[in-house]
Design a protein around this motif. Sequence first.
Motif, mmCIF file in Angstrom:
data_model
loop_
_atom_site.group_PDB
_atom_site.id
_atom_site.type_symbol
_atom_site.label_atom_id
_atom_site.label_comp_id
_atom_site.label_asym_id
_atom_site.label_seq_id
_atom_site.Cartn_x
_atom_site.Cartn_y
_atom_site.Cartn_z
ATOM 1 N N ALA A 1 -88.397 29.436 19.737
ATOM 2 C CA ALA A 1 -89.745 28.363 20.417
ATOM 3 C C ALA A 1 -91.406 28.703 19.512
ATOM 4 C CB ALA A 1 -90.290 29.532 21.500
ATOM 5 N N TYR A 2 -91.039 30.092 18.501
ATOM 6 C CA TYR A 2 -91.876 29.923 17.395
ATOM 7 C C TYR A 2 -92.006 28.568 16.476
ATOM 8 C CZ TYR A 2 -94.068 33.969 19.251
ATOM 9 O OH TYR A 2 -94.626 35.076 20.399
ATOM 10 N N LYS A 3 -90.496 28.960 16.174
ATOM 11 C CA LYS A 3 -90.827 28.048 14.596
ATOM 12 C C LYS A 3 -91.367 26.445 15.143
ATOM 13 C CE LYS A 3 -86.075 29.703 12.892
ATOM 14 N NZ LYS A 3 -84.671 29.601 13.004
ATOM 15 N N LYS A 4 -90.883 26.487 16.683
ATOM 16 C CA LYS A 4 -91.121 24.729 16.876
ATOM 17 C C LYS A 4 -93.701 24.971 16.878
ATOM 18 C CE LYS A 4 -91.399 21.766 20.424
ATOM 19 N NZ LYS A 4 -90.759 21.033 22.268
ATOM 20 N N MET A 5 -93.073 26.337 17.395
ATOM 21 C CA MET A 5 -95.563 26.451 17.601
ATOM 22 C C MET A 5 -95.856 25.958 16.211
ATOM 23 S SD MET A 5 -96.916 29.470 16.859
ATOM 24 C CE MET A 5 -96.075 30.790 17.313
ATOM 25 N N VAL B 42 -100.616 26.467 5.925
ATOM 26 C CA VAL B 42 -99.843 25.371 6.176
ATOM 27 C C VAL B 42 -98.802 24.871 5.165
ATOM 28 C CG1 VAL B 42 -99.399 22.993 5.651
ATOM 29 C CG2 VAL B 42 -101.664 23.683 6.610
ATOM 30 N N VAL B 43 -97.459 25.058 6.075
ATOM 31 C CA VAL B 43 -95.851 25.961 5.028
ATOM 32 C C VAL B 43 -94.968 24.574 5.910
ATOM 33 C CG1 VAL B 43 -96.513 27.986 5.106
ATOM 34 C CG2 VAL B 43 -95.268 26.852 7.985
ATOM 35 N N THR B 44 -94.208 24.378 4.652
ATOM 36 C CA THR B 44 -92.985 23.397 5.459
ATOM 37 C C THR B 44 -91.772 24.331 6.059
ATOM 38 O OG1 THR B 44 -91.945 23.439 3.499
ATOM 39 C CG2 THR B 44 -93.291 21.689 3.329
ATOM 40 N N ASP B 45 -91.538 25.288 5.779
ATOM 41 C CA ASP B 45 -90.436 25.936 6.231
ATOM 42 C C ASP B 45 -90.922 27.095 7.698
ATOM 43 O OD1 ASP B 45 -88.447 27.941 6.987
ATOM 44 O OD2 ASP B 45 -88.171 28.232 4.743
ATOM 45 N N PRO B 46 -91.351 27.226 8.874
ATOM 46 C CA PRO B 46 -91.888 28.053 9.723
ATOM 47 C C PRO B 46 -91.411 29.392 9.289
ATOM 48 C CG PRO B 46 -89.758 26.960 10.711
ATOM 49 C CD PRO B 46 -90.734 26.015 9.705
ATOM 50 N N THR B 47 -90.101 30.142 8.816
ATOM 51 C CA THR B 47 -89.832 31.210 8.650
ATOM 52 C C THR B 47 -90.310 32.478 7.656
ATOM 53 O OG1 THR B 47 -87.941 30.779 6.851
ATOM 54 C CG2 THR B 47 -87.697 30.806 8.921
ATOM 55 N N LYS B 48 -91.195 31.103 6.468
ATOM 56 C CA LYS B 48 -92.571 31.553 6.414
ATOM 57 C C LYS B 48 -93.971 31.570 6.229
ATOM 58 C CE LYS B 48 -89.121 31.082 2.503
ATOM 59 N NZ LYS B 48 -88.395 32.830 2.133
ATOM 60 N N SER B 49 -93.994 31.249 7.567
ATOM 61 C CA SER B 49 -95.343 31.678 7.736
ATOM 62 C C SER B 49 -96.201 32.517 8.188
ATOM 63 C CB SER B 49 -95.264 30.465 9.570
ATOM 64 O OG SER B 49 -96.761 30.527 9.945
#
Length: 601
Positions: free
Chosen positions: A235-239, A204-211
């Motif tokens: 699309a990946y950030k949204k996903m 679980v992240v708040t910043d998609p780039t840290k996932s």
Amino acid sequence: MKYILLLGLFALCLMACQSTKTEQTMTTSTQPNKELAAFFEQYYEERLKLFPLEATQQGDSRYNDLLPNDISQEFISELKKFYTNNLAKINTFERSTLSDEDKIAYDTFKRELEVQLEGMAFNQELIPFQQFWGLPLTMGQLGSGESSQPFKTVKDYDDWLKRVKAFTVWGDTAIANFRKGMAANVVLPKSLAIKMIPQMNDLVVTDPTKSLFYGPVTKMPSTFSEADKSRLTAAYKKMIMEDIVPTYKKLGDFIKSEYVPKTRSTSGIDVLPQGKELYTYLVKYWTTTDKTPEEIYQTGLQEVTRIRGEMEKVKQQVGFNGTLDEFFVHLKTDKQFYPYTKPEEVLKDFNGILAKIEPNLKQMFNNTPKTPFEIRQTEKFREASASAEYNQGSADGSRPGIFYVPIPDAATFNKTSGMESLFLHEAIPGHHYQISLQQENTNLHKFQRFSWYGAYGEGWALYCESLGKELGLYTDPYQYMGALGDEIHRAIRLVVDVGLHTKGMTREEAIKYMMDNEPISEEGATAEIERYMAIPGQALSYKIGALKIRELREKYEKQLGNKFKLSAFHDEFLKDGGMPLDVLERKMDAWAAKQGSVEKL
């Protein structure tokens, strides 16, 4: 004299005619059944659609966008119908008319479907995953871009987006199934459930780039157009933020707030409704035998006693004054066993093992894999928590088989931890030979080429550890001690797995038993025992398989005498791929009978 000569000629003619007839009969009986082959091919293709993750793992990209909800009642009903229909179809073939190879395929196939259908009676979907394995963990591996899910083409990236959408549905079903299990008193032990909470929360992240799931974006091929790069990145950030994070958060919150309070304090599954029957089934499933849990438990006790005796001999050989427990501590703590300063030194020693055994391998195996083989250090991002492992190569040989060694800190790598036995098991001639030869054998039906039976595959790998002295290894008593440590670990599993699930042995008692009988840390023993609690029966397959292989070898050595050739035994064992142990024994008995008859002729 002439009369006798004529009689002799007549006899020779008669023998020749009979021989010709026999050869014709044999030729007919050894022909593969085309209808059976077509049936197996159809089954394999239909099954890949039901289990598309297996297709992905095999390098078949046709279903990379699919993720069936395999814990839903709709899927389970469809699967039951699929197995039932195919079992009925296989029964229409007359086994006695099949070739020897097709009989093996027939027996393996029929047993597999019967066992799968038997297992459906236990509603195992009520515990859809646990801390050791399950789809939420698999999705992390696939989505990182470092596993079998490919991220090479634009379509690959789009396929993953579709697969993730289906995961959100699976997550909701998992929670619904857990709740059904809670209502039916079919729940995990608390000690396992609490381990699942951080596993879910870590994704679980708040910043998609840290996932973890953003990994493929950072490695997007430069050949992609700028438009595709921009679209896929968005699309990946949204996903990640709309599908991945909500699903893992929902699972983590549910386990913490609802599930853990309803979990049990007991360790074994025998306390669950149908628990005793389920464990008996799982023993059958994993060992591919009809051995009872009690038989396996007694075998484990005997093996632990025997191997401890061998360990005592090594202790005396090296002149250690003290108890075996003190010797275990010595092996874990003495500085002489930590000679490394760089990962390259560890890898060099593993390569040295391969060089040492290569001349003797030629005496033990006539058939060896074409698939390339490599020894690599485990990647930094996962080596802190990884074990040494073998990653199979591709069937066409384009991807090598890789023996991965985690070396997060070379200075803490213990040389007495069984490097030689580890290599024989995970690499050569263990998993690399067995899996590669099976995949490379295009004469096998596909369901055989890509099958896995732990009692066969892990049994073979553990048996290979016992070949150390014959291969020129274990000349260092400490390496032999490491091998004994690996062997007793598998014997201990027979005691604690059965003990946990049939004899009321607690988690703590099992951990203590393991630590009392092998040089293992409390952290390591805890992880092992909790693994057996999570997947009952699986850990039995290693030792049961190895004991059967050794039993067969010794039987044929005695039966055939100087006609027994170890290389022929190994070649025959590996020739037809993985199979249940009862099917294996029938096949090997027929081979041994043939060896004797060929020699007599």
